[in-house]
Design a protein around this motif. Structure first.
Motif, PDB file in Angstrom:
ATOM      1  N   ILE A  93       0.876  -1.171   0.000  1.00 36.20           N
ATOM      2  CA  ILE A  93       0.000   0.000   0.000  1.00 36.20           C
ATOM      3  C   ILE A  93       0.912   1.219   0.000  1.00 36.20           C
ATOM      4  CG2 ILE A  93      -1.840   1.217   1.234  1.00 36.20           C
ATOM      5  CD1 ILE A  93      -2.268  -1.659   2.628  1.00 36.20           C
ATOM      6  N   GLY A  95      -7.586   4.459   2.409  1.00 32.27           N
ATOM      7  CA  GLY A  95      -7.143   4.177   3.777  1.00 32.27           C
ATOM      8  C   GLY A  95      -8.303   4.305   4.748  1.00 32.27           C
ATOM      9  N   GLY A  96      -8.403   3.364   5.653  1.00 25.54           N
ATOM     10  CA  GLY A  96      -9.512   3.356   6.593  1.00 25.54           C
ATOM     11  C   GLY A  96      -9.457   4.485   7.606  1.00 25.54           C
ATOM     12  N   PHE A  97      -8.254   4.976   7.894  1.00 25.62           N
ATOM     13  CA  PHE A  97      -8.109   6.019   8.919  1.00 25.62           C
ATOM     14  C   PHE A  97      -8.313   7.404   8.323  1.00 25.62           C
ATOM     15  CE2 PHE A  97      -5.462   8.760  11.729  1.00 25.62           C
ATOM     16  CZ  PHE A  97      -6.155   8.537  12.914  1.00 25.62           C
ATOM     17  N   LEU A  98      -7.567   7.706   7.255  1.00 23.74           N
ATOM     18  CA  LEU A  98      -7.668   9.036   6.645  1.00 23.74           C
ATOM     19  C   LEU A  98      -8.877   9.150   5.722  1.00 23.74           C
ATOM     20  CD1 LEU A  98      -3.929   9.792   5.738  1.00 23.74           C
ATOM     21  CD2 LEU A  98      -5.261  10.656   7.666  1.00 23.74           C
ATOM     22  N   LYS A  99      -9.408   8.013   5.307  1.00 26.76           N
ATOM     23  CA  LYS A  99     -10.515   7.994   4.338  1.00 26.76           C
ATOM     24  C   LYS A  99     -10.128   8.710   3.044  1.00 26.76           C
ATOM     25  CE  LYS A  99     -13.547   6.477   7.583  1.00 26.76           C
ATOM     26  NZ  LYS A  99     -12.585   6.273   8.678  1.00 26.76           N
ATOM     27  N   ASN A 143      -5.362   5.843  -1.582  1.00 22.92           N
ATOM     28  CA  ASN A 143      -3.989   5.381  -1.707  1.00 22.92           C
ATOM     29  C   ASN A 143      -3.977   4.300  -2.785  1.00 22.92           C
ATOM     30  OD1 ASN A 143      -4.954   3.154  -0.230  1.00 22.92           O
ATOM     31  ND2 ASN A 143      -4.122   3.902   1.712  1.00 22.92           N
ATOM     32  N   ILE A 164       0.230  13.523  11.423  1.00 18.87           N
ATOM     33  CA  ILE A 164       0.491  12.082  11.410  1.00 18.87           C
ATOM     34  C   ILE A 164       1.492  11.754  10.304  1.00 18.87           C
ATOM     35  CG2 ILE A 164      -1.733  11.338  12.357  1.00 18.87           C
ATOM     36  CD1 ILE A 164      -2.380  10.527   9.418  1.00 18.87           C
ATOM     37  N   GLU A 165       2.255  10.689  10.567  1.00 17.03           N
ATOM     38  CA  GLU A 165       3.235  10.250   9.577  1.00 17.03           C
ATOM     39  C   GLU A 165       2.644   9.097   8.780  1.00 17.03           C
ATOM     40  OE1 GLU A 165       7.637   9.895  10.539  1.00 17.03           O
ATOM     41  OE2 GLU A 165       7.129   7.808  10.165  1.00 17.03           O
ATOM     42  N   VAL A 166       2.549   9.271   7.478  1.00 15.58           N
ATOM     43  CA  VAL A 166       2.061   8.197   6.610  1.00 15.58           C
ATOM     44  C   VAL A 166       3.280   7.525   5.992  1.00 15.58           C
ATOM     45  CG1 VAL A 166       0.578   7.578   4.678  1.00 15.58           C
ATOM     46  CG2 VAL A 166      -0.010   9.539   6.123  1.00 15.58           C
ATOM     47  N   GLY A 167       3.385   6.248   6.230  1.00  9.25           N
ATOM     48  CA  GLY A 167       4.579   5.511   5.817  1.00  9.25           C
ATOM     49  C   GLY A 167       4.797   5.513   4.319  1.00  9.25           C
ATOM     50  N   THR A 224       3.227   0.253   3.172  1.00  8.88           N
ATOM     51  CA  THR A 224       2.852  -0.821   4.103  1.00  8.88           C
ATOM     52  C   THR A 224       2.818  -2.091   3.281  1.00  8.88           C
ATOM     53  OG1 THR A 224       1.542   0.680   5.457  1.00  8.88           O
ATOM     54  CG2 THR A 224       1.046  -1.667   5.644  1.00  8.88           C
ATOM     55  N   PHE A 234       2.829  -6.370   2.771  1.00 12.41           N
ATOM     56  CA  PHE A 234       2.559  -7.737   3.222  1.00 12.41           C
ATOM     57  C   PHE A 234       3.212  -8.676   2.201  1.00 12.41           C
ATOM     58  CE2 PHE A 234      -0.942  -4.985   4.385  1.00 12.41           C
ATOM     59  CZ  PHE A 234      -1.169  -5.269   5.724  1.00 12.41           C
TER      60      PHE A 234
HETATM   61  P1  2BA Z   1      -4.922   4.957   6.548  1.00 15.72           P
HETATM   62  O1  2BA Z   1      -5.704   3.905   7.255  1.00 15.72           O
HETATM   63  O2  2BA Z   1      -5.666   6.083   5.950  1.00 15.72           O
HETATM   64  O3  2BA Z   1      -3.832   5.496   7.603  1.00 15.72           O
HETATM   65  C1  2BA Z   1      -2.994   6.599   7.290  1.00 15.72           C
HETATM   66  C2  2BA Z   1      -2.040   6.875   8.439  1.00 15.72           C
HETATM   67  O4  2BA Z   1      -2.786   7.238   9.585  1.00 15.72           O
HETATM   68  C3  2BA Z   1      -1.216   5.649   8.870  1.00 15.72           C
HETATM   69  O5  2BA Z   1      -0.061   5.551   8.078  1.00 15.72           O
HETATM   70  C4  2BA Z   1      -0.917   5.960  10.320  1.00 15.72           C
HETATM   71  O6  2BA Z   1       0.175   6.872  10.431  1.00 15.72           O
HETATM   72  C5  2BA Z   1      -2.159   6.717  10.757  1.00 15.72           C
HETATM   73  N1  2BA Z   1      -3.116   5.826  11.411  1.00 15.72           N
HETATM   74  C6  2BA Z   1      -3.809   4.803  10.885  1.00 15.72           C
HETATM   75  N2  2BA Z   1      -4.628   4.233  11.779  1.00 15.72           N
HETATM   76  C7  2BA Z   1      -4.457   4.918  12.923  1.00 15.72           C
HETATM   77  C8  2BA Z   1      -5.039   4.834  14.220  1.00 15.72           C
HETATM   78  N3  2BA Z   1      -5.961   3.903  14.534  1.00 15.72           N
HETATM   79  N4  2BA Z   1      -4.615   5.732  15.162  1.00 15.72           N
HETATM   80  C9  2BA Z   1      -3.708   6.657  14.868  1.00 15.72           C
HETATM   81  N5  2BA Z   1      -3.128   6.810  13.653  1.00 15.72           N
HETATM   82  C10 2BA Z   1      -3.491   5.945  12.692  1.00 15.72           C
HETATM   83  P2  2BA Z   1       0.480   4.111   7.691  1.00 15.72           P
HETATM   84  O7  2BA Z   1       0.574   3.268   8.914  1.00 15.72           O
HETATM   85  O8  2BA Z   1       1.745   4.321   6.939  1.00 15.72           O
HETATM   86  O9  2BA Z   1      -0.616   3.447   6.755  1.00 15.72           O
HETATM   87  C11 2BA Z   1      -0.852   3.916   5.432  1.00 15.72           C
HETATM   88  C12 2BA Z   1      -2.014   3.160   4.824  1.00 15.72           C
HETATM   89  O10 2BA Z   1      -1.656   1.777   4.734  1.00 15.72           O
HETATM   90  C13 2BA Z   1      -3.285   3.159   5.677  1.00 15.72           C
HETATM   91  O11 2BA Z   1      -4.061   4.320   5.389  1.00 15.72           O
HETATM   92  C14 2BA Z   1      -3.990   1.886   5.238  1.00 15.72           C
HETATM   93  O12 2BA Z   1      -4.634   2.091   3.991  1.00 15.72           O
HETATM   94  C15 2BA Z   1      -2.801   0.955   5.009  1.00 15.72           C
HETATM   95  N6  2BA Z   1      -2.480   0.123   6.177  1.00 15.72           N
HETATM   96  C16 2BA Z   1      -1.590   0.392   7.133  1.00 15.72           C
HETATM   97  N7  2BA Z   1      -1.515  -0.610   8.020  1.00 15.72           N
HETATM   98  C17 2BA Z   1      -2.377  -1.544   7.598  1.00 15.72           C
HETATM   99  C18 2BA Z   1      -2.771  -2.834   8.099  1.00 15.72           C
HETATM  100  N8  2BA Z   1      -2.235  -3.364   9.217  1.00 15.72           N
HETATM  101  N9  2BA Z   1      -3.699  -3.523   7.413  1.00 15.72           N
HETATM  102  C19 2BA Z   1      -4.255  -3.011   6.294  1.00 15.72           C
HETATM  103  N10 2BA Z   1      -3.920  -1.807   5.758  1.00 15.72           N
HETATM  104  C20 2BA Z   1      -3.002  -1.083   6.412  1.00 15.72           C
END
Ligand code: 2BA
Length: 109
Positions: free
Chosen positions: A7, A34-38, A41, A91-94, A97, A99
């Protein structure tokens, strides 16, 4: 056989796909959210031999950059009044991500 699911940021997607194709790797691009930022990606699916995993991860690492994004969350101004004011959170977006999955069967018909 392995399946890499990566991702990545939309802004890096074309560059990483071009580089992977140049090096002979096949890629499927999915428009995801992304589930968090909606926000949008890109998810890449790359099927490869096990000994190519490190090379592909290297290409993703050199192309996909970490970014900071400011999101505005509502904050309760007062628990009694139930008034919410927005406040910015950094927030820092990697860069990516990733797998790496084992694939038992790879069939092309
Ligand atoms: P998003 O879910 O939109 O998350 C964007 C960023 O927001 C994440 O960056 C993280 O920094 C932060 N974030 C996410 N969930 C959070 C929470 N519950 N509390 C606080 N901050 C939170 P990344 O970790 O680099 O993730 C980038 C994107 O990769 C995510 O977008 C999601 O689409 C995907 N992703 C990351 N980890 C995943 C996982 N374990 N399973 C499925 N998809 C994942």
């Amino acid at each position: 056989m392995k399946l890499i699911i990566a991702i990545v940021n939309d802004e890096d997607a074309i560059d990483v796909i071009d580089l992977l194709n140049e090096k002979g790797y096949r890629v499927t691009k999915l428009a995801t959210t992304g589930g968090f930022l909606k926000s949008g990606n890109t998810t890449l699916m790359i099927g490869i031999e096990a000994d190519k995993v490190d090379a592909v991860l290297g290409i993703i690492e050199e192309t996909c950059k970490t970014r900071h994004q400011v999101v505005t969350n509502p904050s309760p101004l007062s628990t009694t009044t139930g008034v919410y004011v927005p406040y910015p959170v950094d927030i820092e977006v990697g860069g990516a991500t990733i797998f790496v999955l084992d694939v038992d069967n790879f069939i092309k018909i």
